[in-house]
Design a protein around this motif. Structure first.
Motif, PDB file in Angstrom:
ATOM      1  N   ILE A 154      50.204  41.384  42.335  1.00  7.75           N
ATOM      2  CA  ILE A 154      50.378  42.388  43.881  1.00  7.75           C
ATOM      3  C   ILE A 154      48.925  41.442  44.047  1.00  7.75           C
ATOM      4  CG2 ILE A 154      49.648  44.926  44.460  1.00  7.75           C
ATOM      5  CD1 ILE A 154      52.704  45.968  42.732  1.00  7.75           C
ATOM      6  N   VAL A 155      48.279  41.661  43.372  1.00  6.90           N
ATOM      7  CA  VAL A 155      46.615  42.017  43.760  1.00  6.90           C
ATOM      8  C   VAL A 155      46.364  40.127  43.755  1.00  6.90           C
ATOM      9  CG1 VAL A 155      44.414  41.823  42.853  1.00  6.90           C
ATOM     10  CG2 VAL A 155      45.297  43.474  41.912  1.00  6.90           C
ATOM     11  N   ALA A 156      47.206  39.547  43.327  1.00  5.40           N
ATOM     12  CA  ALA A 156      47.847  38.268  43.822  1.00  5.40           C
ATOM     13  C   ALA A 156      47.614  37.561  45.636  1.00  5.40           C
ATOM     14  CB  ALA A 156      47.830  36.792  42.760  1.00  5.40           C
ATOM     15  N   VAL A 157      48.520  38.572  45.759  1.00 14.58           N
ATOM     16  CA  VAL A 157      49.920  38.163  46.817  1.00 14.58           C
ATOM     17  C   VAL A 157      48.403  39.475  47.622  1.00 14.58           C
ATOM     18  CG1 VAL A 157      51.766  39.463  48.519  1.00 14.58           C
ATOM     19  CG2 VAL A 157      52.033  38.725  45.883  1.00 14.58           C
ATOM     20  N   TRP A 227      45.260  23.930  41.963  1.00 13.62           N
ATOM     21  CA  TRP A 227      43.587  24.158  41.677  1.00 13.62           C
ATOM     22  C   TRP A 227      43.846  24.537  43.136  1.00 13.62           C
ATOM     23  CZ3 TRP A 227      42.609  24.710  36.791  1.00 13.62           C
ATOM     24  CH2 TRP A 227      43.163  23.519  36.001  1.00 13.62           C
ATOM     25  N   THR A 228      43.978  24.499  43.775  1.00 11.62           N
ATOM     26  CA  THR A 228      43.299  24.935  45.414  1.00 11.62           C
ATOM     27  C   THR A 228      43.888  26.122  45.633  1.00 11.62           C
ATOM     28  OG1 THR A 228      45.857  24.265  46.268  1.00 11.62           O
ATOM     29  CG2 THR A 228      44.462  22.744  46.337  1.00 11.62           C
ATOM     30  N   PRO A 229      42.883  27.176  45.595  1.00 20.20           N
ATOM     31  CA  PRO A 229      43.090  28.594  46.227  1.00 20.20           C
ATOM     32  C   PRO A 229      44.424  29.061  46.214  1.00 20.20           C
ATOM     33  CG  PRO A 229      41.325  27.786  47.696  1.00 20.20           C
ATOM     34  CD  PRO A 229      42.271  27.042  47.378  1.00 20.20           C
ATOM     35  N   PRO A 230      44.986  28.414  46.867  1.00 21.34           N
ATOM     36  CA  PRO A 230      46.792  29.241  47.139  1.00 21.34           C
ATOM     37  C   PRO A 230      47.604  28.809  45.867  1.00 21.34           C
ATOM     38  CG  PRO A 230      46.292  27.473  48.151  1.00 21.34           C
ATOM     39  CD  PRO A 230      45.073  27.473  48.462  1.00 21.34           C
ATOM     40  N   GLY A 231      47.145  27.449  45.333  1.00 15.94           N
ATOM     41  CA  GLY A 231      47.397  27.511  43.669  1.00 15.94           C
ATOM     42  C   GLY A 231      47.157  28.314  43.048  1.00 15.94           C
ATOM     43  N   LEU A 232      45.020  28.273  42.904  1.00 12.99           N
ATOM     44  CA  LEU A 232      45.408  29.506  41.973  1.00 12.99           C
ATOM     45  C   LEU A 232      46.208  31.086  41.840  1.00 12.99           C
ATOM     46  CD1 LEU A 232      41.547  29.436  41.748  1.00 12.99           C
ATOM     47  CD2 LEU A 232      43.312  28.117  40.443  1.00 12.99           C
ATOM     48  N   ALA A 233      46.498  31.074  43.282  1.00  6.81           N
ATOM     49  CA  ALA A 233      47.097  32.758  43.179  1.00  6.81           C
ATOM     50  C   ALA A 233      48.800  33.033  43.060  1.00  6.81           C
ATOM     51  CB  ALA A 233      46.733  32.622  45.059  1.00  6.81           C
ATOM     52  N   ALA A 234      49.471  31.273  43.573  1.00  7.66           N
ATOM     53  CA  ALA A 234      50.903  31.307  42.354  1.00  7.66           C
ATOM     54  C   ALA A 234      51.137  31.513  40.996  1.00  7.66           C
ATOM     55  CB  ALA A 234      51.423  30.162  43.664  1.00  7.66           C
ATOM     56  N   HIS A 235      49.817  30.688  40.727  1.00 10.36           N
ATOM     57  CA  HIS A 235      49.817  30.217  38.956  1.00 10.36           C
ATOM     58  C   HIS A 235      49.123  31.323  38.832  1.00 10.36           C
ATOM     59  CE1 HIS A 235      47.791  29.264  34.821  1.00 10.36           C
ATOM     60  NE2 HIS A 235      49.164  27.765  35.220  1.00 10.36           N
ATOM     61  N   ALA A 238      52.217  33.588  37.568  1.00 11.45           N
ATOM     62  CA  ALA A 238      53.369  33.332  36.960  1.00 11.45           C
ATOM     63  C   ALA A 238      52.698  33.294  35.730  1.00 11.45           C
ATOM     64  CB  ALA A 238      53.459  31.313  36.820  1.00 11.45           C
ATOM     65  N   ASP A 239      51.497  33.279  35.444  1.00  9.17           N
ATOM     66  CA  ASP A 239      50.727  33.248  34.395  1.00  9.17           C
ATOM     67  C   ASP A 239      50.677  35.080  33.974  1.00  9.17           C
ATOM     68  OD1 ASP A 239      48.623  31.723  32.324  1.00  9.17           O
ATOM     69  OD2 ASP A 239      47.710  34.100  32.473  1.00  9.17           O
ATOM     70  N   GLY A 240      50.345  35.598  34.293  1.00 12.88           N
ATOM     71  CA  GLY A 240      50.056  37.114  34.788  1.00 12.88           C
ATOM     72  C   GLY A 240      48.923  37.664  33.444  1.00 12.88           C
ATOM     73  N   GLY A 241      48.132  36.795  32.314  1.00 13.34           N
ATOM     74  CA  GLY A 241      47.257  36.882  31.563  1.00 13.34           C
ATOM     75  C   GLY A 241      46.192  36.836  31.667  1.00 13.34           C
ATOM     76  N   LEU A 242      45.329  36.203  30.904  1.00 11.98           N
ATOM     77  CA  LEU A 242      43.783  36.637  30.847  1.00 11.98           C
ATOM     78  C   LEU A 242      43.123  34.976  32.385  1.00 11.98           C
ATOM     79  CD1 LEU A 242      42.213  37.034  27.468  1.00 11.98           C
ATOM     80  CD2 LEU A 242      42.659  39.005  28.836  1.00 11.98           C
ATOM     81  N   VAL A 243      44.195  34.041  31.654  1.00 19.68           N
ATOM     82  CA  VAL A 243      43.626  33.412  32.797  1.00 19.68           C
ATOM     83  C   VAL A 243      44.412  33.367  33.921  1.00 19.68           C
ATOM     84  CG1 VAL A 243      45.168  30.796  33.534  1.00 19.68           C
ATOM     85  CG2 VAL A 243      44.435  31.240  30.833  1.00 19.68           C
ATOM     86  N   GLY A 244      45.275  34.649  34.018  1.00 21.29           N
ATOM     87  CA  GLY A 244      45.348  34.976  36.089  1.00 21.29           C
ATOM     88  C   GLY A 244      44.022  35.671  36.393  1.00 21.29           C
ATOM     89  N   LEU A 245      43.967  36.447  35.406  1.00 15.76           N
ATOM     90  CA  LEU A 245      42.482  37.379  35.527  1.00 15.76           C
ATOM     91  C   LEU A 245      41.531  36.421  35.947  1.00 15.76           C
ATOM     92  CD1 LEU A 245      43.483  40.436  32.725  1.00 15.76           C
ATOM     93  CD2 LEU A 245      43.392  40.355  35.601  1.00 15.76           C
ATOM     94  N   ALA A 246      41.454  35.794  35.413  1.00 17.95           N
ATOM     95  CA  ALA A 246      40.243  34.969  36.121  1.00 17.95           C
ATOM     96  C   ALA A 246      40.209  34.181  36.693  1.00 17.95           C
ATOM     97  CB  ALA A 246      39.784  34.187  34.862  1.00 17.95           C
ATOM     98  N   VAL A 250      38.230  34.449  40.791  1.00 10.54           N
ATOM     99  CA  VAL A 250      37.748  33.042  41.160  1.00 10.54           C
ATOM    100  C   VAL A 250      37.894  33.018  42.924  1.00 10.54           C
ATOM    101  CG1 VAL A 250      38.057  30.261  41.833  1.00 10.54           C
ATOM    102  CG2 VAL A 250      37.553  31.357  39.114  1.00 10.54           C
ATOM    103  N   LEU A 251      39.538  33.484  42.890  1.00 12.41           N
ATOM    104  CA  LEU A 251      39.951  33.643  44.271  1.00 12.41           C
ATOM    105  C   LEU A 251      39.170  35.341  44.782  1.00 12.41           C
ATOM    106  CD1 LEU A 251      42.577  32.655  45.866  1.00 12.41           C
ATOM    107  CD2 LEU A 251      44.141  34.079  44.742  1.00 12.41           C
ATOM    108  N   ALA A 252      38.781  36.143  44.681  1.00  9.39           N
ATOM    109  CA  ALA A 252      38.655  37.149  45.170  1.00  9.39           C
ATOM    110  C   ALA A 252      36.513  36.784  45.615  1.00  9.39           C
ATOM    111  CB  ALA A 252      37.582  38.256  44.100  1.00  9.39           C
ATOM    112  N   VAL A 253      35.808  35.871  44.761  1.00 11.18           N
ATOM    113  CA  VAL A 253      35.058  35.639  44.817  1.00 11.18           C
ATOM    114  C   VAL A 253      35.117  34.030  46.524  1.00 11.18           C
ATOM    115  CG1 VAL A 253      32.901  33.893  44.774  1.00 11.18           C
ATOM    116  CG2 VAL A 253      33.479  35.728  42.799  1.00 11.18           C
TER     117      VAL A 253
END
Length: 534
Positions: A154-157, A227-235, A238-246, A250-253
């Motif tokens: 939800i946050v990523a979208v 490794w692009t910004p939209p790629g980070l959001a989609a990944h 899919a991850d849903g864990g600590l990597v996804g939060l990180a 990055v996306l918010a910054v």
């Protein structure tokens, strides 16, 4: 005096994003008030957005039934496409939506931060931004795994949506000064067409046998875009864990940084002189056709249309797009497997003829309010027919040589130069048919064309549905009437192409005669339809 200034400052301080949302909604409502045609066009747009939102959401949600790796790869590609689209499409609407041009808001007594917040709110107000958000929300259903994936999704979208908005605003604001100049619009027109054609490269490579495994191609593409910004959001979804939060951090910054750059660009744009108001040299030329035609209405109209084709970016876009799309089609057909024949040449050439003829589906729209001046001289249906003849003559002057070049190029790609002759003759006939049908639609379904701020605008806001009906009707009607000469040539009876040009001339003449009589009777309605402004 000081008290008055203080009052203005206090009122400006109370201005928030909600005011811009209300202002945009009031502008839309005022544009629709008392005009049933615009209401119908708006309803069509809303329904189209709902259909796209529903089908897009279901399509992205269906990734739930695909393997996790493929679903993630598709999500990365889809999110990237959304960001690229948001970066380009607003440039195409520049000059239609006043909220895209900061110069329209420069006189408002607002701080830059308030103006940026209001423009952001105005950007997300509309059926198409909501439709895009709904489609991207489907990734939460199709890609996320577990409760953590849903929350992160939800946050990523939302961050992806915000990234699309601020990126598009940064680009349109930075280029606003250039986009008000004719040279800037020309560069944009060619660049966007080339970008759209570049999207056909993967299809051409696949058809040419470059890769036989679409899944591997998709994974290779997603690995780069990961490794692009939209790629980070989609990944992150899919991850849903600590990597996804990180990745969300990055996306918010990144959204904040781009937003800050946008505010800086907005501050600079508000104090930069408008380059479009600078003087330009004026050339006096009688034109090509004026040297061969006798002085009179026919020569005047044809010369005017040729000047439009040279000076108006929208005219150049049509010609360039016709050439490019036809060339890509001819190349793709020549690389494909299967039987050859006249279709490899006639098909692309006729497609180019149809695209060129479509610009005549609303012949009077580009004249706008100045069309009323024809009342001084146009007192009979015959004079309307001469006007249409001049417009068609200008189109044929440019279109006929271009179609001949396209036919020769397609025949060389097909490996049979002799097919260039029936290809060119058939294309010329189809062009004549399209011009005749376009003359009729020009007087039956006229619509206003926006001011010359954009090379890709087809109609003023609220008349998009009318433009679609006119173009679609001209394309279907022209296609049906062209079948008697185009279909036999496509099937191998190339001798029928000799009849194509006389047939096209006949249909064009009949269309102009019918349109001239109708236009003379519907003159007030015609002028009113093309004078809506925008």
């Amino acid at each position: 005096m000081a008290g008055r200034d203080l009052g203005v400052t206090e009122r400006a301080a109370r201005v928030g994003p909600l005011l811009f949302v209300r202002l945009k909604l009031k502008l839309v409502a005022g544009n629709l008030r008392g005009n049933g045609v615009r209401v119908a066009g708006f309803v069509f747009t809303v329904l189209a957005a709902l259909v796209v939102a529903g089908l897009g959401f279901l399509g992205v949600s269906a990734l739930r039934f695909a393997p996790a790796e493929i679903a993630a790869d598709v999500g990365i590609v889809v999110f990237t496409v959304f960001l690229v689209s948001w970066a380009i499409v607003p440039l195409l609407a520049f000059g239609l939506d006043d909220t895209l041009d900061p110069s329209r808001l420069a006189l408002l007594p607002l701080r830059t931060g308030q103006l940026a917040a209001g423009m952001f709110a105005a950007s997300i107000t509309g059926v198409w931004p909501i439709s895009a958000l709904i489609v991207m929300s489907g990734a939460v259903v199709g890609i996320a795994t577990g409760l953590g994936g849903v929350l992160v999704g939800i946050v990523a979208v939302l961050l992806q949506f915000a990234l699309c908005i601020v990126t598009s605003r940064l680009i349109t604001t930075s280029l606003s000064g250039v986009m008000r100049t004719r040279r800037g619009r020309d560069v944009l027109a060619v660049s966007v067409v080339l970008f759209a054609l570049a999207g056909q490269i993967p299809n051409l490579l696949l058809n040419g046998g470059f890769s036989t495994d679409p899944g591997r191609t998709l994974h290779a593409m997603a690995s780069v875009l990961r490794w692009t910004p939209p790629g980070l959001a989609a990944h992150a979804i899919a991850d849903g864990g600590l990597v996804g939060l990180a990745e969300l951090v990055v996306l918010a910054v990144l959204v904040l940084v781009i937003g800050r750059l946008w505010i800086a660009a907005l501050s600079r744009a508000l104090v930069t002189p408008d380059a479009s108001t600078q003087g330009a040299s004026v050339r006096n030329s009688r034109g090509l056709l004026a040297r061969f035609l006798p002085d009179g209405q026919l020569a005047a109209v044809a010369t005017k249309e040729l000047k439009y084709a040279r000076r108006d970016p929208r005219g150049r876009v049509i010609w360039f797009t016709s050439l490019a799309v036809t060339g890509v089609m001819a190349f793709s057909l020549s690389r494909g497997e299967g039987a050859g024949g006249p279709g490899l040449v006639v098909g692309p050439a006729c497609l180019g003829a149809v695209m060129i003829a479509l610009q005549s589906a609303n012949s009077f729209g580009i004249d706008g309010r100045s069309l009323w001046m024809n009342a001084v001289t146009y007192g009979t249906g015959r004079e309307w027919r001469i006007d249409l003849t001049g417009r068609h003559l200008a189109v044929a002057t440019i279109g006929a040589p271009l179609l001949a070049v396209l036919a020769v190029a397609a025949s060389l790609l097909a490996g049979d130069l002799a097919l260039a002759v029936p290809g060119a003759l058939t294309a010329w006939g189809v062009l004549g048919v399209g011009l005749g049908i376009g003359a009729v639609t020009s007087v039956l379904v006229p619509y206003s064309v926006p001011e010359r701020l954009n090379a890709f605008t087809g109609a003023v806001p609220g008349q998009g549905g009318i433009a679609f009906v006119a173009s679609f009707g001209a394309m279907i009607g022209g296609g049906l009437l062209a079948l008697p000469v185009a279909l036999p040539v496509l099937l191998g009876a190339t001798w029928v192409s000799v009849l194509a040009v006389p047939y096209g001339v006949l249909i064009s003449w009949a269309g102009r005669r019918l349109a001239g009589n109708i236009g003379f009777r519907r003159y007030p309605e015609l002028v009113g339809a093309v004078s809506q402004g925008g």
